[in-house]
Structures are given as structure tokens and as C-alpha cells.
Design an enzyme around this catalytic site. Sequence first.
Site, short mmCIF file in Angstrom:
data_model
loop_
_atom_site.label_atom_id
_atom_site.label_comp_id
_atom_site.label_asym_id
_atom_site.label_seq_id
_atom_site.Cartn_x
_atom_site.Cartn_y
_atom_site.Cartn_z
N SER A 840 0.81 -1.22 0.00
CA SER A 840 0.00 0.00 0.00
C SER A 840 0.84 1.27 0.00
O SER A 840 0.31 2.34 0.23
CB SER A 840 -0.93 0.01 1.22
OG SER A 840 -0.18 0.02 2.41
N LYS A 883 -6.46 3.26 8.99
CA LYS A 883 -5.67 4.31 8.36
C LYS A 883 -6.38 5.67 8.46
O LYS A 883 -5.73 6.71 8.64
CB LYS A 883 -5.40 3.95 6.90
CG LYS A 883 -4.51 2.72 6.74
CD LYS A 883 -4.29 2.36 5.30
CE LYS A 883 -3.38 1.13 5.18
NZ LYS A 883 -3.13 0.73 3.79
#
Length: 936
Positions: A840, A883
Site C-alpha cells: 500500500s 488508516k
Amino acid sequence: MLKLLVSNLYCSHHLTPAIRVRSNPVNSLLFKSLTQLTGWNRSSLGLRAFSSDTDSAPAIASTKTHLNDCLTVIALPLPHKPLIPGFYMPIYVKDPKVLAALEESRRQKSPYAGAFLLKDDESTDSASSSETENILDKLKGKELFNRIHEVGTLAQISSIQGEQVILIGHRRLKITEMVSEDPLTVKVDHVKGDEPYDKDDDLIKATYFEVMSTLRDVLRTTSLWRDQVRTYTQACSLYICHSLRHIGDFSYAKLADFAAGISGANKYQIQGVLEQLDIHTRLGVTMVLVKKELEINKIQESIAKAFEEQFRGERHRMLLKEQLKAIQAKLGVETDAKTALYEKFRGRIDPIKDKIPEHVLKAIEEELTKLKMLETSSSEYDVNHNYLDWLTVLPWGKSSDENFDVSRAEKILDEDHYGLSDVKERILEFIAVGRLRGTSQGKIICLSGPPGVGKTSIGRSIARALDRKFFRFSVGGLSDVAEIKGHRRTYIGAMPGKMVQCLKTVGTENPLVLIDEIDKLGVKYHDGDPASAMLELLDPEQNANFLDHYLDVTIDLSKVLFVCTANVIDTIPSPLLDRMEVISLAGYITDEKMQIARDYLLKTARRDCGIKPEQVDVSDAALLSLIENYCREAGVRNLQKHMEKIFRKIALKLVRKGTSLEVPAKSDVVVTETEDSKPLAKTELESPEETSAEGSTVLTNDLATGDSTEPKTEQSIEVAETVEKFVIDESNLEDYVGKPVFHAEKIYEQTPVGVVMGLAWTSMGGSTLYIETTFVEEGEGKGGLHITGQLGTVMKESAEIAHTVARRIMHEKEPENQFFAKSKLHLHVPAGATPKDGPSAGSTMITSLLSLAMKKPVRKDLAMTGEVTLTGRILAIGGVKEKTIAARRSEVKVIILPEANRSDYDELAENVKEGLDVHFVDDYDQIFELAFGYDH
């Protein structure tokens, strides 16, 4: 002691030559004495009378060398016991040179060597026999010479068979000097005689008779000695003849040597006898040795006698018990233990016979029949007893009534947990389906999330909402299948598996079982794979016929509701994960932690420390600082620990100052003012003040103390209740919990060129991390990328892809810019001590490289996540909630997420998304515009 004697006798039994003697050994005093001791006679020993000079028997060995001529001999070290003259001893010689030298001596008709006891040192004091032999092999030359005793025995080499050398002891030797080192050869003096002594001395005679008497007692009390001696009668006769060689009658010295040789004393005591030339002293030392043997024999005899008496007593008691049982059975007074046990098991199963499965009932009946036939003293009786106890105690057909009231369940979940609305909604859906179906079985819920987010307590709340019994067991590190499926009954201490134990504990067939830490199952394939056993336990298609190894009958576990917990689901085996319904608990944002701390944790910690609500006030600013600077993890367990730490320190202060935990009476009011405490109320009428030694102000009431000199009046002096109160705020928080652990993750007010903030997921929740790129050097053909930061394989590949994509984009946007072709770059992810990996970070790396190439910083309030392909497409990522929470914690305003994760973001609670500007992209060109397309 016996082993040495037998060894000597064994050796002599296999050495066939006869012995030439000057007198008839059968008529000697020593032989007559031994005849009395052992019961030997002429016929039992097979001896013939030897004449002194007419016997034609050959000598033990034909030699040309006289004993007196052996003044230089090969020194043979004896590691375990010295060789006493007149005894045989087998030794093993592994050194080829020594063996060759011994063979050469035999060929030259001089088959003699010196046998000397090896001294011990610190390294061999506790060494085993094999270790001693290994040490002996390493000793050579002077080192070996220094390690042997000075006094030894002149030994005749009787035979050599391979490495085994059989020695016959003749006389004492004393080393004078070393001649050669390999093999070790020494000069010796012969100790031909003992020191002069008076044979008619009464003291010596008394000592000799005491030694002989003690030997007689040893042989009389130790049947093992007599049996072994009789086994080797021929060898004994040869030994006796050899012992009396060159002497016509009994010898005091020979008796001392004989007794020492057959004793079990340690080697240094026997060496002391060998070195002792004074006959009276030698007899005295020998007497001590045989006396000790006699005492040991007496102790052995007493032990044997005690054991025999105990065994006879046990046998007598067993007989009496059997007679008592027979009498009780005839009189019908009371039943025996076995009958009582049988009736107990019958009482368990008879009321529920119709609910017990047929195959289980059959097994129970068979075991009950076997129980009647077994004796209570047999080992199988206990196994049968325990097995029946487990089979009959299980809750066959007993279930608790489930409650599928959704409103009640929602209320319970809200009482136990704050937030987690998505998780609660999913649980309520599960309960609603159970209400429509009439059962909640057939599903395996897996609660996944960081530590401290409430996975275990949610499982307990589900059990409370459904009115099911709750049972928890952890499988973290479990590597033995027997913990799940039980042990075989043939093993000592066998037990059923955890699920059978669970059913016995809860008493119902349909409990809620929480299997904790299922992602940490151990692996130990030689004891079976626990993941496979867990699959059989959890799978609804299999657990209706679950087979426990101990019970050995199938039981139905389909009614059990299984809830598993895990920190990460990646380590759960795929077949097991495929059967689970995963509910993710991402963690809590700051606002949720504040509410949890105020409504739950503060109250619990205060109560556990015994402090009353009116004694402590924790401000919101202190809670916020505690959450942001000390407890940033996704869960609240660490936050609870810090609160308990605060209240423990307050409790200590209260106890040290003697403050009562009860509300003070009006007549006794104590007000203590400190820097972080203040009085809750002031007195309406102040009485005279007294100052304590500690500087505290103590308000006294004359009516209470009775010490006033003023006349008492009917008017009472009213004093308001006063309680010490501690105020915890941001200013004094460090006094209770120490220095802050965390600092702001946003370390740049204005993001520098080449630095971009990314969003990461960890097992502890979400976090932000900066990716930095800097210029190293420039030159033709020096274009390249160096990567640091303890990155995993995936992130290293992402960095290489990012470098390639950045060069392509730079070529498209600014063809004249040759920065990447000529520049060597260094990409680093800070916190290098922490391993980092995952797909990511590609978009963040590309943006960092482009920022450096264009010398243009990105927006200061921007964070991004997403993996990029070589064509620039943005791939979906995981951990959107974690996140997002990490971005809010770092005061990020703009987030870039992959378009494929839009649905994940839409499912987040509004309070999590509040104040964020989120952009969803599916191509890197969109990220380029968002990151660099702003007005400076």
C-alpha cells in the site's frame, strides 16, 4: 564390593594354569577359616591335595625372568581401583604402542608390568567411567607420570585378548624415576617385605581375629556373596592357592590384603592399604573397611525386613477387607465402595436415558458391566471409574433456553461497549437471523482486531444477550492435538479435550465458547496438526459427530456457538478461515476513547483502588493528553493501565497522610491541602487551629475533644463535612504517569521536498509514516535507487516499481528533465528498527520521487495510501478504518484512497469521517494533480 570379587573370580576361572605351592592350601589356617565362613569343603571345591614338592602341576606362567630382576617396568595406569597382590584384574589398553610393548615382554619371557592407581584432578572428580577412559587416553609421558601414585603393584601379564589385558598382582612396587615416555616406563624398587612385627603381640592377634570375625559375619548375613562365591568354586580354589604361595601358613599381611581386595571401599582407601607397610596399622585400616561393609549389610537387611513386614501387613489388610465385604454382603449392613459407585452412575443416567444417544448409552452399559467384574485393587478399575465419571457427567440433552430479543441484546451491547456501531449491528443481525430460524447454530464468528479493542468482552456480551453459558479457552501457542481431542485412555493421566471439559463445566449442550488467539495456533506436526483438529471442532458439517479420543464415542457439538478472536487473520489457516464469518474491530478514535475512559475505565479503576468519587477529579484535558501522548494504540487496555496507575498513586498519598476513606464526622474534620488537592468544602465556623508536624492544618472541635477551658454552651458548633480532593489535569499528569511516550507523528509543519506522508496498517492499529527521498550524486549513467528502513520484500518491490513509474511520468510531464537518468537517489522510511511490509506504499513512494525530481513539495495536510501498477493503476488496500483514524490523529485534512475502497470508507461511522476531505482515485495521474496541482 561383590562386583570386584566376582570380576576377580571370573578372571581366575578362565585362567586355566595350575599353581605350584609349597604347602597344602587345604590344610592352611586361612582356607580352614574360609571353609567355616562359606560352607566349602574339599569335594565341593573339587580340590586335590597338593604336596609341597612332588606336585607336577605347572606354574601359572612359564617365565625366565625372576621377580627380583624386574627393576624397569611399563607403567599401566588403573583408573578405578588399585591392584592388590594376589588378585586378578582385567584392564583395557587402547594405546597400540603399550599393547605392542606388553606383547614383546611376553615373548621375551618377562611378562611383568607395573600397575599404578591414577590420581584424580578437578576435571575428573565427578566424571563417569567413559569420560575417565577418554581422559586416560589423552595422558602421555610426563603428564601421565605425574598423575599416577608412587606405590603400585608388580603385575604378571596373564593373557592379552584384543585390548583386554589380564593382570595378576604379585608384590608392592615403588617408583624411583621415569625411564621413557612412550610407552611410559619407570624404574622401581621392590617392597619385598613388610615392616617387622611380633606375631605373638596380643594387640595384633586381637585385630586379626576381629577382622576374621567380621568377615565371617559379612558372609553370614549376605546370601548374595555366598551364592556368587559358590558359583565360582573352582576359581575360588585357584585364588586361595595363589594367595598362599611362598608361605607355609597363615599370614597377617595376606589377610589384610584379602579383606581390602574384596571390600567395596573407594579406591583411595584401598590405595592406603596398599601403601601401608606397618602390619598392625594395615589390619586396623582393613578392619574399618570390613566393619563398614557389615554395617551396610545390616542396613540392607533392615530395609528388606521392613519392606517384607509392610507387604505382609498390606496383604493382611486386603484379606480382612475382603472378609468384611463378605460379612456385610450377608448381613446387608451396607454396600461396598464398588456397589456405591455403580449406584451413583446408575442414578446419573437412569433419569435421562431417553436423551442419551444410543451408541453412548451402549458404551456406558458395557463399562458398568465391566465395573462389576473388576477388583478395586486392579489398575484398570481406576481407568474404568474415571471413564464412567466423564461419560455420565456430561449434559446429555440439557440445553439453556436461548433469548433472541434484539432490543434486549442491543441494550446489553450498549451497556458493555461504547461505539463499535458496525460491529454491534452485525451481531444484532446474527441474533435476528437466529430468531427467524429458531436457532443460532451453524455460524462461526471471528472477531478480528488489535489488542485491547474488546474482542473477548464482546464474546461475553453475546453470551449474556443470548442467555447462553459462557466458556473461554485460549489456543495461543497450543501445539498438542490432545488439548483439543483428548488423550487415549491407555496413557497415564489421560484427560478428555477442552470441549468435553467445557460441557462438564457449563452443564449445557449449547454454551457460547470463545476460542481466544486462534491466529496463534502452534505447529507441532509429530503430535498432530492442531489447526486440522480445530477444523473438525468448528466446522458445522463435522462437529455434529465430534470424536474425542478419551471418550471414544462421538458427541454432538453442533449446538455450541463458537466465537473466535484474532489480532490478524493472515496467519489463520485458509481452510479454517473459510468457515468463519470475520467481524473486524478496527479500534477507537480519540473521541471514542474519551467517552470510554469517562464512562467505563475511570469508574472501574477508581473502584478497584478503593477511592470514592468525591476524592478525585480527572479533567478532560488530562484524559486527552493521556490518550494522545501515552496511549495511542487502537485499543484501550493500555489506557486502563495508566488510569489504574494514577489511582494507585492517589491511594498511596491518602494512606501516607492518614486520610480516612470514610466521610469525616462533623466533630472530626481533617483538611489537607497539597499542590494537586483542595478542600471540597470550608467550615462555616473555624475553630482554633493547630499545626501538625507535617505542616497540615488540623481543625479541632472543643466539644469533641473535651479539652476546652471555655464554659460549654447549649449552642453547638456546626462544621461542614470536608474531604480531601485530588484534581488531575494536564499540568500535573506527568507526576502520576511519567514523561509522554508519544510525540506528534506530524513532524513537519511544511512538508519538505521529497517527503510524503503515507498511511499504514499494523496489528496494533493504523499509523502514519513518512517516506523520504533525497539526492546522493549526479553523473552520466549514475541513475539508480538505494532503499533503507527495514522494508520487507513487498515494499522493496513497490519501491522499484515506484522508481520506474516515476521516471515514466517525469518523461511524459517534463521530457527535458533528466533528473532520474543522471541522479543516484536514496529512499528511506523512518523508524528503521521497525519491520515494515505491505502492498500500500507505492503511490506514496512515487509522489516522493516526483517531488524531489520537480523540486516541488506536496501539500502539508495530505496523506495517501494505495499500491500502483506499472501502468499507473491504483489497487485496493486493506485497513481503511485504521488508516483513517491514524490520519485524524495526525491532523491530516486531505486523504487519497483507491476508488476500489470507496465502499469500505462509506461504511465508516460519521464521527470517524468528520472533518476529512477524501479523494478516491483509480489512476496515478489523479494523485499527481491532487499532490502537485495546487497554488503556492
